[in-house]
Structures are given as structure tokens and as C-alpha cells.
Write an enzyme that holds these catalytic residues in place. Structure first.
Site, PDB file in Angstrom:
ATOM      1  N   SER A 104       1.749  -7.575   2.294  1.00 37.12           N
ATOM      2  CA  SER A 104       0.707  -6.641   2.685  1.00 37.12           C
ATOM      3  C   SER A 104      -0.310  -6.498   1.546  1.00 37.12           C
ATOM      4  CB  SER A 104       1.317  -5.304   3.091  1.00 37.12           C
ATOM      5  OG  SER A 104       0.358  -4.497   3.733  1.00 37.12           O
TER       6      SER A 104
ATOM      7  N   TYR B 278       0.830  -1.205   0.000  1.00 33.08           N
ATOM      8  CA  TYR B 278       0.000   0.000   0.000  1.00 33.08           C
ATOM      9  C   TYR B 278       0.863   1.253   0.000  1.00 33.08           C
ATOM     10  CZ  TYR B 278      -4.416   2.468   1.005  1.00 33.08           C
ATOM     11  OH  TYR B 278      -5.540   3.256   0.939  1.00 33.08           O
TER      12      TYR B 278
END
Length: 326
Positions: free
Chosen positions: A189, A92
């Protein structure tokens, strides 16, 4: 960060019910079919950088909606025949960064295809990006990407991202140096969540390396972590008090548990027990639903950084054994 989630013995058995829309498979089949109506037009442009042992290319291709998606493609110089290719999806806020950031896999004899996540990379000074998201959304959103288009699965941001990731595999398969029988998806992630979805959506994927995955078990995540990006959902719901049912209906089309339940290829996961960004129970929720051969590396004393370089070495040994049969 202290231990805050379930004890490890309970995490290993944690198998929550999945909230799966009845048309989940039809939704994704239609989405990918629509994307493939656009010419992929994959381009590999040599990048002028005097590396001695690696060839570098700027890559671009048509993702969701025909939008151009950028990235890097690095290939071991003088490779003898087609080589395995590791698809790398980014965490992200990060962009594709620099070629030097992606030398690990070429050093081991693999090609690596780094896909940018549309709209990211503008706020990360160490990992700049070059790919925008030209598709707008009519609904209000909290800052960040998590709530962009959240009121309609057709318009949700991650519909575009997951489709881009599948098309990136299509683009890798077009390169003559890539062994189409040895395509691996990877990421940590957000990148782990994207890899998890892509492994379920693209039949050419042969293995998955999924580190501390985001975008999984949304409802539990927003209930037990106070960290972004999941808190973007909380802030949206705090202002749109009447939209919770609609929000979670949309998220069900993108929940990693539902993709994991369709995952058939060998997968190596990792989890960090002090991770308050992607809580351990959300990771194990996906891992325990994964249907193919699987292993998970547990890092008891780490937060969202997980295993870092230690996990990279685990991945290399895992792939060498898996792909070479030794």
C-alpha cells in the site's frame, strides 16, 4: 467488493500516458542533495528483548531537513558475514509497531530495516509510531496526510517521506552487517508506493517487492474509488474548486508511474482485483511502466489485503532465487 475495474486482459495491457514535469529528475536530484547536506548520524541502539535468534536495534537517522526518523533494525544472530537487507516501508496510518511484527525476514537469514513514516502511527493501536513530522504547511488541508502541502511540490508531505526512505537506505549501508550489494526495498500500500519511489531514486537498491501500491496514477484513482486515503484528495478538491490544476501538478512529482518508468532493478509486484483502496488499474499502470525485469502476482478474490501471508511466501522464494542465483 465485486470486480469493478478493467478486465484482467485489459489490465495487463493498460499503459496510460504519464504526466511528467519537465524538471522531475532535477527536482529529485536537488531534493536528495539538500537532504544529504545534513549529517546522517545513523544510530543503532541495542533493544533489550530476549529473542534467542535475532538481535534487535532501535534505529534512527537524519531524514529530510535533518529531522530524526525512527525505526527498527533486526539482524539474524550469528550471521556469517554481511547479509542481505530488506528495507521495509509501512502502510498508511501505521507506525513501526513492535519487533515481533518483523521477524519474517530475519528468520530467513535477512536483516530487516523498518522505517517509520513521519507523522503516522498515532491512530493505529496495533502499530504505534514514534516519529513526528515537524515540518508544517501553510495551505489548508483535508484530515490525513494526502493534502498536507499539496499546493506546492516543494512543501508536499511525500517529498519528505520519499527523501526519508532514500536516507534510510543510506543508513542501512552504514551498518557493517549489511551487504551493500544486496539491498531490497519492500512495502504494501503506502509502503509499496514508497518502495517503488526509492527503487528509482537510490542506486544501491538491487530489487523491489511492491505490494498493492498506493500513490500511483492519482487522477484515475480519485475518479474510480470512493475509499480513503484517495478520498482525502477528493474532499480537498470539493472545497478548493479552483485548485485542481495546481494539485495535480504537485502530484505529478510523486506519481508512482513516473518512478516506475525509471525502475531498472528486478521487481515483484502484487495486485488484488477487488481492491477498491488501490484499484487494480492504478497498480498495473505502474507495473506496465516498470523498465526492469518484473513479475506480478494477481490475487483475483481479494481486496486491499492482497495476498497476505501467501504473498510473503512468494516474496521469499523470489528473493532466494534472485539473490542466490538458484
Amino acid at each position: 467488493m465485486p470486480l469493478f475495474d478493467l478486465p484482467l486482459e485489459k489490465l495487463r495491457a493498460y499503459l496510460p500516458d504519464r504526466d511528467e514535469p519537465a524538471d522531475f529528475d532535477d527536482f529529485w536530484s536537488r531534493t536528495l542533495a539538500e537532504a544529504r547536506e545534513f549529517d546522517l548520524a545513523a544510530e543503532y541502539v541495542p533493544y533489550d528483548l530476549p529473542f534467542a535468534a535475532v538481535d534487535v536495534f532501535e534505529v534512527s537517522f537524519a531524514g529530510w531537513g535533518g529531522h530524526r526518523i525512527n525505526g527498527w533494525f533486526l539482524l539474524p544472530r550469528g550471521a556469517d558475514g554481511p547479509v542481505p537487507c530488506v528495507m521495509h516501508y509501512i502502510g498508511y496510518s501505521g507506525g513501526r509497531g513492535f519487533p515481533k511484527d518483523h521477524l519474517f525476514w530475519p528468520a530467513a537469514g535477512y536483516a530487516v530495516f523498518v522505517m517509520e513514516t513521519r507523522g503516522h502511527g498515532g491512530g493505529n493501536v496495533g502499530s504505534p509510531g514514534t516519529t513526528g513530522d515537524p515540518h508544517g504547511s501553510g495551505n489548508p488541508q483535508a484530515p490525513g496526510m494526502m493534502t498536507r502541502g499539496i499546493l506546492d511540490p516543494e512543501d508536499y508531505y511525500y517529498r519528505r517521506v520519499f527523501t526519508d526512505a532514500v536516507r534510510a537506505v543510506d543508513a542501512a549501508l552504514e551498518h557493517p552487517a549489511v551487504d551493500g550489494g544486496r539491498i531490497v526495498v519492500s512495502g504494501g500500500s503506502q509502503g509499496g508506493g514508497i518502495a517503488q519511489a526509492t527503487a528509482a531514486l537510490h542506486p544501491a537498491v538491487q530489487a523491489a517487492l511492491i505490494d498493492v501500491p498506493f500513490l500511483t496514477h492519482f487522477r484515475r484513482a480519485v475518479e474510480i474509488t470512493g475509499r480513503d486515503p484517495y478520498q482525502e484528495l477528493v474532499r480537498f478538491l470539493a472545497t478548493r474548486r479552483d485548485s485542481a490544476e495546481q494539485v495535480f501538478r504537485t502530484l505529478a512529482y510523486f506519481d508512482g508511474m513516473n518512478f516506475a518508468a525509471r525502475g531498472q532493478v528486478p521487481a515483484l509486484y502484487s495486485v488484488a482485483l477487488m481492491d477498491d483502496v488501490c484499484p487494480p488499474s492504478t497498480v498495473f499502470a505502474a507495473y506496465n511502466h516498470w523498465q526492469g525485469p518484473k513479475e506480478i502476482t494477481v490475487w483475483p478474490w481479494n481486496n486491499h489485503e492482497g495476498g497476505g501471508g501467501f504473498q510473503s511466501e512468494e516474496q521469499l522464494r523470489y528473493l532466494h532465487k534472485l539473490l542466490s542465483g538458484s
